[in-house]
Design a protein around this motif. Structure first.
Motif, short mmCIF file in Angstrom:
data_model
loop_
_atom_site.label_atom_id
_atom_site.label_comp_id
_atom_site.label_asym_id
_atom_site.label_seq_id
_atom_site.Cartn_x
_atom_site.Cartn_y
_atom_site.Cartn_z
N ASN A 123 0.83 -1.20 0.00
CA ASN A 123 0.00 0.00 0.00
C ASN A 123 0.87 1.25 0.00
O ASN A 123 2.05 1.21 0.38
CB ASN A 123 -0.94 0.00 1.21
N GLY A 124 0.29 2.36 -0.42
CA GLY A 124 1.03 3.61 -0.49
C GLY A 124 1.32 4.22 0.86
O GLY A 124 2.34 4.90 1.05
N ALA A 125 0.44 3.98 1.86
CA ALA A 125 0.64 4.58 3.18
C ALA A 125 1.92 4.08 3.83
O ALA A 125 2.60 4.83 4.53
CB ALA A 125 -0.57 4.29 4.07
N MET A 126 2.27 2.81 3.61
CA MET A 126 3.50 2.29 4.23
C MET A 126 4.74 2.95 3.63
O MET A 126 5.73 3.18 4.33
CB MET A 126 3.57 0.77 4.10
N ILE A 127 4.66 3.28 2.36
CA ILE A 127 5.78 3.98 1.72
C ILE A 127 5.84 5.42 2.23
O ILE A 127 6.93 5.96 2.47
CB ILE A 127 5.63 3.95 0.19
N ALA A 128 4.68 6.02 2.44
CA ALA A 128 4.65 7.37 3.01
C ALA A 128 5.24 7.37 4.41
O ALA A 128 5.99 8.30 4.78
CB ALA A 128 3.21 7.89 3.02
N GLN A 129 4.92 6.35 5.22
CA GLN A 129 5.43 6.31 6.58
C GLN A 129 6.95 6.14 6.61
O GLN A 129 7.65 6.83 7.37
CB GLN A 129 4.76 5.17 7.36
#
Length: 335
Positions: A295-301
């Motif tokens: 998911n994109g959120a894990m990359i953002a984190q």
């Protein structure tokens, strides 16, 4: 409060997410699904990601109620993964960083899973079991690196499950591994399958090739059902993981086990690891199903952590790499 956009597309899922100061504001995702019996090739998957990514980007920013000028960085998956998907996501990230005059943050996919797990779980310094379509690793943090204590010597477990699902002509929606899990719940006979553990490492290729050889005969003769085969595959493979993970817990003395990656959604795997952890006085820390899968959120984190540590990526250093090991990353944001 830094706000980071994250873009992911290393396999059959493409996503965009926004994180602000440890809070997930949005997480939009789309999955490339092929017909039963077929895997996904890099070219078609990359084309799917290119078609979906801008729409997902708009949804992610909209759900987060965030404008481009509110962002402090643009993170993307550098690798590991499939080249076509990685390239599509990286091109969009580079374009946005230049258009919006924001720092670029090239993230290791595996580190993204770990940082999301650390954000959502109760343990800041857990042992990590990372089990996905392309990776199977037992990981512990030491001296500014995520050290790989054990890993698969050939196939990742998720790949093994996917290939067996294709052999059985199981649907690819919502995922091959999920459909194997549902059949396995109705299995009654445990078949004797190859069990290969070498120290802290595991091997799944012999397990898969044995199943490919015996399955047609077992099904034709009625000696075993599809449910029995899926049950036996899961029990054998998960027992191998439990063994090497227990060894790693004993080695590190850690009291928390973080379970991440797409295969981490499997309830039977969680159950087996929870029993093992309880016997060792440890706690299993699975994460929400929405964030187990790519998911994109894990990359953002992970990008948010990098930004805080000053680990931005120059444009001429922002190329992708299909082979990018977890232990290659300097984890400057952890003591």
């Amino acid at each position: 409060m830094p706000t980071v956009l994250g873009l992911e597309g290393s396999a059959n899922k493409v996503g965009a997410g926004v994180v602000r100061d440890g809070v997930i504001l949005s997480n939009a995702r789309a999955t490339y699904v092929t017909p039963p019996g077929h895997g996904f090739a890099p070219g078609p998957a990359g084309r799917h990601h290119r078609q979906e990514l801008l729409g997902l980007l708009g949804r992610a920013l909209g759900h987060a109620r965030t404008r481009p000028q509110d962002l402090d960085g643009v993170a993307f998956t550098r690798g590991p993964g499939m080249g076509a998907g990685l390239a599509a996501v990286a091109a969009v990230a580079r374009t946005l960083a230049q258009l919006w005059l924001r720092p670029l943050l090239a993230v290791n996919h595996c580190v993204g899973h770990i940082e999301m797990g650390r954000l959502l779980g109760p343990a800041p310094d857990p042992l990590v079991l990372y089990v996905s379509g392309g990776n199977t690793q037992v990981i512990a943090f030491s001296r500014r690196r995520y050290r790989i204590l054990g890993e698969t010597l050939d196939l990742a477990l998720g790949n093994c499950l996917d290939r067996f699902a294709r052999m059985l002509q199981l649907p690819n929606a919502p995922s091959p591994g999920y459909n194997i899990e549902q059949l396995a719940r109705r299995g009654r006979r445990l078949l004797d399958l190859p069990y290969v553990v070498k120290g802290m490492d595991v091997s799944f290729s012999g397990l898969l090739s044995h199943l490919q050889a015996v399955t047609p005969g077992l099904l034709a003769s009625g000696e075993a059902t599809r449910e029995d085969l899926c049950f036996s595959l899961q029990e054998t493979a998960f027992a191998m993981l439990a063994e090497v993970t227990e060894r790693a817990l004993a080695l590190t003395g850690t009291r928390h086990l973080l379970l991440v990656g797409g295969v981490a959604c499997n309830r039977r795997l969680q159950e087996m690891l929870r029993v093992m952890c309880r016997a060792r006085g440890a706690e299993l820390c699975p994460i929400d199903e929405r964030y187990c899968q790519d998911n994109g959120a894990m990359i953002a984190q992970a990008g948010w952590e990098m930004l805080r540590a000053g680990q931005t990526t120059a444009l001429d250093q922002s190329g992708i790499t299909q082979r990018y090991r977890t232990d290659e990353v300097e984890v400057a944001w952890r003591a």
